[in-house]
Every structure is written in C-alpha cells, then in structure tokens.
Motif scaffolding. Structure first.
Motif, mmCIF file in Angstrom:
data_model
loop_
_atom_site.group_PDB
_atom_site.id
_atom_site.type_symbol
_atom_site.label_atom_id
_atom_site.label_comp_id
_atom_site.label_asym_id
_atom_site.label_seq_id
_atom_site.Cartn_x
_atom_site.Cartn_y
_atom_site.Cartn_z
ATOM 1 N N GLY A 183 0.683 -1.295 -0.039
ATOM 2 C CA GLY A 183 0.093 0.055 -0.087
ATOM 3 C C GLY A 183 0.687 1.324 0.031
ATOM 4 N N ARG A 184 2.056 1.316 -0.119
ATOM 5 C CA ARG A 184 2.776 2.267 -0.022
ATOM 6 C C ARG A 184 2.735 3.409 -0.993
ATOM 7 N NH1 ARG A 184 8.433 -0.667 1.045
ATOM 8 N NH2 ARG A 184 7.455 -1.936 -0.357
ATOM 9 N N GLY A 185 2.657 2.921 -2.201
ATOM 10 C CA GLY A 185 2.410 3.806 -3.431
ATOM 11 C C GLY A 185 1.144 4.902 -3.108
ATOM 12 N N PRO A 186 -0.039 4.295 -2.957
ATOM 13 C CA PRO A 186 -1.290 5.153 -2.584
ATOM 14 C C PRO A 186 -1.321 5.670 -1.346
ATOM 15 C CG PRO A 186 -2.075 2.650 -3.070
ATOM 16 C CD PRO A 186 -0.379 3.079 -3.326
ATOM 17 N N GLY A 187 -0.720 5.022 -0.477
ATOM 18 C CA GLY A 187 -0.390 5.470 0.864
ATOM 19 C C GLY A 187 -1.718 5.004 1.922
ATOM 20 N N HIS A 188 -1.937 3.675 1.879
ATOM 21 C CA HIS A 188 -2.620 2.910 2.898
ATOM 22 C C HIS A 188 -1.919 1.748 3.436
ATOM 23 C CE1 HIS A 188 -5.987 5.379 1.343
ATOM 24 N NE2 HIS A 188 -5.604 5.031 -0.096
ATOM 25 N N MET A 189 -2.747 1.234 4.473
ATOM 26 C CA MET A 189 -2.285 0.209 4.991
ATOM 27 C C MET A 189 -2.875 -1.298 4.642
ATOM 28 S SD MET A 189 -1.490 0.876 9.159
ATOM 29 C CE MET A 189 -2.704 2.028 9.473
ATOM 30 N N THR A 190 -2.146 -2.428 4.856
ATOM 31 C CA THR A 190 -2.813 -3.711 4.764
ATOM 32 C C THR A 190 -3.427 -3.925 6.048
ATOM 33 O OG1 THR A 190 -0.967 -4.912 5.448
ATOM 34 C CG2 THR A 190 -0.829 -4.331 3.063
ATOM 35 N N SER A 191 -4.210 -5.186 5.829
ATOM 36 C CA SER A 191 -4.890 -5.563 7.073
ATOM 37 C C SER A 191 -3.809 -6.280 8.174
ATOM 38 C CB SER A 191 -5.754 -7.024 6.759
ATOM 39 O OG SER A 191 -4.935 -7.539 5.952
ATOM 40 N N GLU A 192 -2.901 -6.523 7.844
ATOM 41 C CA GLU A 192 -1.744 -7.140 8.503
ATOM 42 C C GLU A 192 -1.090 -6.025 9.284
ATOM 43 O OE1 GLU A 192 2.063 -8.932 6.536
ATOM 44 O OE2 GLU A 192 2.000 -10.407 8.256
ATOM 45 N N GLU A 193 -0.828 -5.016 8.199
ATOM 46 C CA GLU A 193 -0.132 -3.867 8.937
ATOM 47 C C GLU A 193 -0.938 -3.060 10.064
ATOM 48 O OE1 GLU A 193 2.798 -2.388 5.249
ATOM 49 O OE2 GLU A 193 0.703 -1.732 5.294
ATOM 50 N N ALA A 194 -2.041 -3.320 10.004
ATOM 51 C CA ALA A 194 -3.147 -2.465 10.702
ATOM 52 C C ALA A 194 -3.095 -3.698 12.267
ATOM 53 C CB ALA A 194 -4.567 -2.702 10.364
ATOM 54 N N GLY A 195 -2.820 -4.872 12.080
ATOM 55 C CA GLY A 195 -2.799 -5.832 13.045
ATOM 56 C C GLY A 195 -1.505 -5.536 13.900
ATOM 57 N N ILE A 196 -0.372 -5.232 13.109
ATOM 58 C CA ILE A 196 0.784 -5.059 13.786
ATOM 59 C C ILE A 196 0.923 -3.917 14.664
ATOM 60 C CG2 ILE A 196 3.235 -4.385 13.108
ATOM 61 C CD1 ILE A 196 3.201 -6.430 10.804
ATOM 62 N N LEU A 197 0.310 -2.854 13.816
ATOM 63 C CA LEU A 197 0.090 -1.385 14.572
ATOM 64 C C LEU A 197 -0.616 -1.613 15.993
ATOM 65 C CD1 LEU A 197 0.638 1.543 14.998
ATOM 66 C CD2 LEU A 197 -1.381 2.118 13.515
ATOM 67 N N ALA A 198 -1.764 -2.391 15.831
ATOM 68 C CA ALA A 198 -2.657 -2.550 17.033
ATOM 69 C C ALA A 198 -1.865 -3.159 18.100
ATOM 70 C CB ALA A 198 -3.970 -3.260 16.798
ATOM 71 N N SER A 199 -1.366 -4.344 17.636
ATOM 72 C CA SER A 199 -0.345 -5.134 18.590
ATOM 73 C C SER A 199 0.702 -4.510 19.276
ATOM 74 C CB SER A 199 0.052 -6.331 17.775
ATOM 75 O OG SER A 199 0.662 -7.222 18.645
ATOM 76 N N LYS A 200 1.608 -3.953 18.572
ATOM 77 C CA LYS A 200 2.799 -3.165 19.053
ATOM 78 C C LYS A 200 2.275 -2.097 19.823
ATOM 79 C CE LYS A 200 6.316 -4.815 15.975
ATOM 80 N NZ LYS A 200 7.537 -4.419 15.016
ATOM 81 N N ALA A 201 1.048 -1.324 19.600
ATOM 82 C CA ALA A 201 1.135 -0.080 20.408
ATOM 83 C C ALA A 201 0.091 -0.631 21.597
ATOM 84 C CB ALA A 201 -0.018 0.872 19.331
ATOM 85 N N GLY A 202 -0.442 -1.886 21.524
ATOM 86 C CA GLY A 202 -1.062 -2.399 22.879
ATOM 87 C C GLY A 202 -2.530 -1.668 22.964
ATOM 88 N N VAL A 203 -3.168 -1.528 21.838
ATOM 89 C CA VAL A 203 -4.462 -0.735 22.045
ATOM 90 C C VAL A 203 -5.543 -1.844 22.512
ATOM 91 C CG1 VAL A 203 -3.728 0.725 19.868
ATOM 92 C CG2 VAL A 203 -5.207 -1.287 19.512
ATOM 93 N N GLY A 204 -6.545 -1.112 22.916
ATOM 94 C CA GLY A 204 -7.772 -1.846 23.625
ATOM 95 C C GLY A 204 -8.798 -2.456 22.583
ATOM 96 N N GLN A 205 -8.677 -2.040 21.438
ATOM 97 C CA GLN A 205 -9.595 -2.459 20.360
ATOM 98 C C GLN A 205 -9.255 -2.028 19.008
ATOM 99 O OE1 GLN A 205 -13.945 -2.159 21.470
ATOM 100 N NE2 GLN A 205 -14.281 -3.435 19.668
ATOM 101 N N LEU A 206 -9.608 -2.815 17.834
ATOM 102 C CA LEU A 206 -9.198 -2.348 16.814
ATOM 103 C C LEU A 206 -10.455 -2.082 15.830
ATOM 104 C CD1 LEU A 206 -7.038 -1.841 14.352
ATOM 105 C CD2 LEU A 206 -6.825 -4.285 14.260
ATOM 106 N N TYR A 207 -10.772 -1.105 15.066
ATOM 107 C CA TYR A 207 -11.707 -0.964 13.919
ATOM 108 C C TYR A 207 -10.998 -0.987 12.733
ATOM 109 C CZ TYR A 207 -15.751 0.060 17.086
ATOM 110 O OH TYR A 207 -16.611 0.155 17.946
#
Ligand SMILES: [Zn+2]
Length: 245
Positions: A183-207
């Motif tokens: 997603g780097r060209g158009p500037g968006h994340m993938t589902s896996e990257e969303a999960g990595i961010l949520a996991s590493k940031a230790g968030v309570g919930q992910l939408y």
C-alpha cells in the motif's frame, strides 16, 4: 465519549453507504471527523445536521471531504429558514490553500489547525500525526481525560505510528489492502499492518476502516487477528464504541 461510524468505504461509497466519516460525541458536544461522499445522507440517520458543533478534516481527498459542500448548503438553507446566523467551524490543515479556503462559506468558517500543537475542541484534546500519504494528511489522537482514540486517517504503515497510538483505547485504521499487498504507493495500510500497529501499540480495540471495493472484508479481520489478539471489528454503518466515566 462515543464514536460512531457514519461511513467507512475507501474511494467511493457502495450503494446506500458513505466513505470516511465518523461522529464523536461527549456531554452533548458533537464533532464530525471527515465528511466523505454520502456522509451527509447517512449522518441524518443518527443526528440533525444543525446539531453539529464542529467538523475536522484529516486531508482533502474526495473520499474524506466530498460532502463538505453539501453540508455548507445545509447550514445555509437551515439558517435561512430559521432566521438564524449560526456558524459551523470546519477545521482543516492549511497546507493546501485552495481546499482550505473552500472550507469557509456563508455559515461555515474554515479554521487551520497547527499539527505541531494540540487542539482543544469542546471536551476533546486532539493531537496530530503526519501520515504517509500522497498529499498532506494528519491522523489524530483524541482524548477526553478518560479514554483515547487514535484515527490513522489515510496512511501507509510506518513505525512512528506505534508510539503515537500507544495504549489507545480504540484504534481506527486505514485498511485499504489485504495482507501481502503493497500500500505504500497510494499511501494505505494492509490488514496485516493494521494488526501489527494495534499489537505493538497495545491498543484496547481495533476497528478496520477505509475498506476496499474488492475481496472479502472478513479476510481483512482474519488477517489482522493473526497478529493482534484483541477485539477487532470491521467498520460498518452505525458501529458504536463508547467509554464514559
Ligand atoms: Zn486520501
């Protein structure tokens, strides 16, 4: 505070739906975050348009601001019909002078936020984070003294999101692509990257939001869940998250 998903599609809305738009409420204060295509129609399923206190935009791509013009007409019509002169503040960044200037209209006032500083709007304290996107775009961390919500707006994955989103109660990610895509060209994340961010940031919930017009969205949630063990929701109309004192 209460977060309601008004629109969640990327690029253009599916029939009957809307692109990026969220409503954040606390103590009667109503903040609209982004105002994409179809948002005005969907928003009226939840609130009266004249009950908004402020609008804030992450950037000026159409799928985040297409309905601003219609919102300006709504405030013009309703102010005229009711013989009132209420002004709706619309906050946007000032790094695109034409689009910023267009935020001001008869009964709306464009106000530039300084992304290097925090902004107080009603009960909300907002901090900004510059995203990885082809045009200037700012994600936001919104806190009310009790909870915090991080909204990535549109962005490719970048490690600097991890400290910014650290321990947020709710994280809403741009999830425009599936695991394995780039997603780097158009500037968006993938589902896996969303999960990595949520996991590493230790968030309570992910939408997962800003969803694509291809594939099976359930796969996005499944792929994110391979790396993030907390609760995950696919954004959908009227999905609500609440945390009050
Ligand atoms: Zn965009």
């Amino acid at each position: 505070m209460k977060w309601t998903v008004i629109g969640y599609w990327g690029a253009y809305p599916a029939s009957g739906s809307a692109t990026s738009c969220y409503l954040l409420e606390k103590d009667g204060f109503r903040l609209l975050i982004d105002c994409g295509s179809g948002a005005l129609s969907r928003l009226q399923e939840t609130i009266d348009l004249m009950s908004l206190d402020a609008v804030i935009l992450s950037h000026y791509h159409h799928d985040h601001k297409a309905d601003i013009g219609a919102l300006q007409y709504a405030w013009l019509v309703q102010n005229t019909l009711n013989n009132t002169e209420r002004i709706l503040p619309i906050y946007g960044h000032g790094f695109d002078s034409d689009n910023f200037a267009a935020l001001s209209h008869h009964f709306t006032e464009g106000i530039a936020y300084d992304p290097s500083k925090s902004l107080t709007l009603g009960p909300f304290d907002i901090q900004f984070h510059k995203t990885q996107h082809p045009v200037p775009c700012y994600g936001m961390k919104i806190a009310d003294g009790n909870a915090s919500i991080v909204y990535t707006a549109d962005t490719a994955f970048s490690e600097d999101w991890i400290p910014f989103a650290k321990n947020a109660d709710l994280l809403i990610t741009d999830t425009n692509f599936y695991k394995g895509m780039d997603g780097r060209g158009p500037g968006h994340m993938t589902s896996e990257e969303a999960g990595i961010l949520a996991s590493k940031a230790g968030v309570g919930q992910l939408y997962l939001s800003h969803l694509p017009h291809f594939g099976d969205h359930k796969e996005l949630a499944k792929q994110a869940s391979e790396v993030y063990r907390g609760p995950i929701e696919l954004a959908r109309e009227n999905l609500k998250w609440t945390k009050d004192r």
